[in-house]
Design an enzyme around this catalytic site. Sequence first.
Site, PDB file in Angstrom:
ATOM      1  N   TYR A 111       0.843  -1.198   0.000  1.00  0.00           N
ATOM      2  CA  TYR A 111       0.000   0.000   0.000  1.00  0.00           C
ATOM      3  C   TYR A 111       0.882   1.254   0.000  1.00  0.00           C
ATOM      4  O   TYR A 111       0.783   2.120  -0.876  1.00  0.00           O
ATOM      5  CB  TYR A 111      -0.936  -0.024   1.217  1.00  0.00           C
ATOM      6  CG  TYR A 111      -1.639   1.276   1.449  1.00  0.00           C
ATOM      7  CD1 TYR A 111      -2.465   1.822   0.484  1.00  0.00           C
ATOM      8  CD2 TYR A 111      -1.461   1.993   2.644  1.00  0.00           C
ATOM      9  CE1 TYR A 111      -3.103   3.030   0.687  1.00  0.00           C
ATOM     10  CE2 TYR A 111      -2.104   3.194   2.856  1.00  0.00           C
ATOM     11  CZ  TYR A 111      -2.915   3.710   1.872  1.00  0.00           C
ATOM     12  OH  TYR A 111      -3.530   4.926   2.075  1.00  0.00           O
TER      13      TYR A 111
ATOM     14  N   ASN B 151      -3.921   9.822  10.568  1.00  0.00           N
ATOM     15  CA  ASN B 151      -5.116   8.994  10.796  1.00  0.00           C
ATOM     16  C   ASN B 151      -6.403   9.813  10.728  1.00  0.00           C
ATOM     17  O   ASN B 151      -6.752  10.490  11.706  1.00  0.00           O
ATOM     18  CB  ASN B 151      -4.997   8.302  12.162  1.00  0.00           C
ATOM     19  CG  ASN B 151      -3.913   7.241  12.136  1.00  0.00           C
ATOM     20  OD1 ASN B 151      -2.751   7.530  11.893  1.00  0.00           O
ATOM     21  ND2 ASN B 151      -4.294   6.007  12.363  1.00  0.00           N
TER      22      ASN B 151
ATOM     23  N   ARG C 262      -0.769   7.391  17.526  1.00  0.00           N
ATOM     24  CA  ARG C 262      -1.043   7.883  16.177  1.00  0.00           C
ATOM     25  C   ARG C 262      -1.489   9.341  16.241  1.00  0.00           C
ATOM     26  O   ARG C 262      -1.954   9.813  17.284  1.00  0.00           O
ATOM     27  CB  ARG C 262      -2.162   7.063  15.506  1.00  0.00           C
ATOM     28  CG  ARG C 262      -1.833   5.597  15.284  1.00  0.00           C
ATOM     29  CD  ARG C 262      -0.793   5.436  14.178  1.00  0.00           C
ATOM     30  NE  ARG C 262      -0.478   4.034  13.938  1.00  0.00           N
ATOM     31  CZ  ARG C 262       0.484   3.360  14.575  1.00  0.00           C
ATOM     32  NH1 ARG C 262       1.216   3.949  15.501  1.00  0.00           N
ATOM     33  NH2 ARG C 262       0.723   2.094  14.264  1.00  0.00           N
TER      34      ARG C 262
ATOM     35  N   ARG D  81      -0.609  -6.330  15.928  1.00  0.00           N
ATOM     36  CA  ARG D  81      -0.938  -6.525  14.517  1.00  0.00           C
ATOM     37  C   ARG D  81       0.358  -6.356  13.726  1.00  0.00           C
ATOM     38  O   ARG D  81       1.129  -5.436  13.994  1.00  0.00           O
ATOM     39  CB  ARG D  81      -1.960  -5.462  14.103  1.00  0.00           C
ATOM     40  CG  ARG D  81      -2.495  -5.622  12.717  1.00  0.00           C
ATOM     41  CD  ARG D  81      -3.675  -4.691  12.478  1.00  0.00           C
ATOM     42  NE  ARG D  81      -3.290  -3.277  12.490  1.00  0.00           N
ATOM     43  CZ  ARG D  81      -4.136  -2.273  12.275  1.00  0.00           C
ATOM     44  NH1 ARG D  81      -5.422  -2.522  12.074  1.00  0.00           N
ATOM     45  NH2 ARG D  81      -3.729  -1.021  12.290  1.00  0.00           N
TER      46      ARG D  81
HETATM   47  N1  UDP Z   1      -5.997  -0.796  16.589  1.00  0.00           N
HETATM   48  C1  UDP Z   1      -6.405  -1.656  17.611  1.00  0.00           C
HETATM   49  N2  UDP Z   1      -7.556  -2.368  17.419  1.00  0.00           N
HETATM   50  C2  UDP Z   1      -8.327  -2.273  16.290  1.00  0.00           C
HETATM   51  C3  UDP Z   1      -7.892  -1.399  15.265  1.00  0.00           C
HETATM   52  C4  UDP Z   1      -6.719  -0.677  15.457  1.00  0.00           C
HETATM   53  O1  UDP Z   1      -5.743  -1.772  18.643  1.00  0.00           O
HETATM   54  O2  UDP Z   1      -9.350  -2.973  16.180  1.00  0.00           O
HETATM   55  C5  UDP Z   1      -4.767  -0.009  16.769  1.00  0.00           C
HETATM   56  C6  UDP Z   1      -3.688  -0.318  15.753  1.00  0.00           C
HETATM   57  O3  UDP Z   1      -2.853  -1.361  16.216  1.00  0.00           O
HETATM   58  C7  UDP Z   1      -2.942   1.010  15.648  1.00  0.00           C
HETATM   59  C8  UDP Z   1      -4.013   2.062  15.961  1.00  0.00           C
HETATM   60  O4  UDP Z   1      -5.084   1.347  16.572  1.00  0.00           O
HETATM   61  O5  UDP Z   1      -1.967   1.087  16.647  1.00  0.00           O
HETATM   62  C9  UDP Z   1      -4.535   2.753  14.731  1.00  0.00           C
HETATM   63  O6  UDP Z   1      -4.913   1.760  13.787  1.00  0.00           O
HETATM   64  P1  UDP Z   1      -5.721   2.106  12.469  1.00  0.00           P
HETATM   65  O7  UDP Z   1      -5.954   0.815  11.717  1.00  0.00           O
HETATM   66  O8  UDP Z   1      -6.940   2.903  12.825  1.00  0.00           O
HETATM   67  O9  UDP Z   1      -4.769   3.074  11.647  1.00  0.00           O
HETATM   68  P2  UDP Z   1      -3.232   2.880  11.149  1.00  0.00           P
HETATM   69  O10 UDP Z   1      -2.425   3.766  12.045  1.00  0.00           O
HETATM   70  O11 UDP Z   1      -2.884   1.444  11.235  1.00  0.00           O
HETATM   71  O12 UDP Z   1      -3.294   3.400   9.749  1.00  0.00           O
END
Ligand code: UDP
Length: 336
Positions: free
Chosen positions: A141, A170, A218, A289
């Site tokens: 991506y 974000n 974030r 994740r």
């Molecule tokens: N996150 C989480 N649980 C969820 C979705 C996201 O703990 O169900 C955490 C994720 O690990 C990251 C943050 O929330 O640290 C922001 O994730 P998101 O997918 O919203 O945006 P990213 O920063 O990955 O683009």
Amino acid sequence: MRVLVTGGAGYIGSISVEALLAAGHEPVVLDDLSTGHRTSVPPDVPFHRGTYGDQIAMAHLLEAQRIEAILHCAARSLVGESVREPSRYYRENVVGGVALLEAAREAGVGRIVFSSTAAVYGIPDETPIPEEAPLRPINPYGETKRTFESALAWYGSAYGLRSVSLRYFNAAGASDRNGEIHDPETHLIPAILAAAEGRAPLTVFGDDFDTPDGTPIRDYIHVEDLAGAHVLALEATAPGDVRTGPPAGGSVPLVCNLGNGRGASVKEVLHAAETVVGRPIPHVVGPRREGDPPILVAAADRASAVLGWRPELGDLETMIGSAWAWRRRNPDGYAA
Ligand code: UDP
């Protein structure tokens, strides 16, 4: 200005259409409705269902609609999916994107604003991240977004295309009309609110990061603040505007981070959401994740210095409150 908004029926695209209308511009929406919603676009805004990767159709549309600038929001945008299916990301974000640039050349459209992402930085060496930081994306991506940013720079030096790439951090929150709803829902704030509604369980992806409370940090930015930056960026691509081209002629791409320059941890977001909804939100802590960096916060001064952008809705509870209000008004999401 007549602006083609690709992805104008999506979350950020539709709210950018609202901002363009409010600023007196004339948006025309192109969307294939693969993830967008027809009803997110006001009925009096011209709407075309199709893909930006169809060069012939695009050249025709740009000419027929007398388009002066393109706001290119459409893309595949899921990190995990991009790792599993890079082919789709290269085909759509890169090959499709270049077809759009070719159509623009053919139709004589020399102005574009591009939805880029903080994912172009990968795992940064320093935080807040300045735009000059090395670009080392860690997934297809981010890589495909970086590739398209580079294409814009080369098209600028060779063909005079004026461009602004906006690197989103974000995006969060909702406007009165439009909000964020995806299936599957991978983003934190909608996932928290879905858990508050009892629709889906919430997992916090790891609390053993090297951050004060152990959860990742974030830079959340209200989608209406983002949308406002798109209008300012489009205005900066005007012929003769020194922000996207030297006075002697030619063009230099402008790249701006869009964030508040402040971070919030997953736990802080969760607590703010609990304040907004007025009750505890059930959740469990699970494993990390894959590919989640501990801290991503924007150095946000360039957008303010160059575009005159002033985000106004940076408070977490304001962002989450707008998302919550939208969900309560639209319990079934979009009608179509
Ligand atoms: N996150 C989480 N649980 C969820 C979705 C996201 O703990 O169900 C955490 C994720 O690990 C990251 C943050 O929330 O640290 C922001 O994730 P998101 O997918 O919203 O945006 P990213 O920063 O990955 O683009």
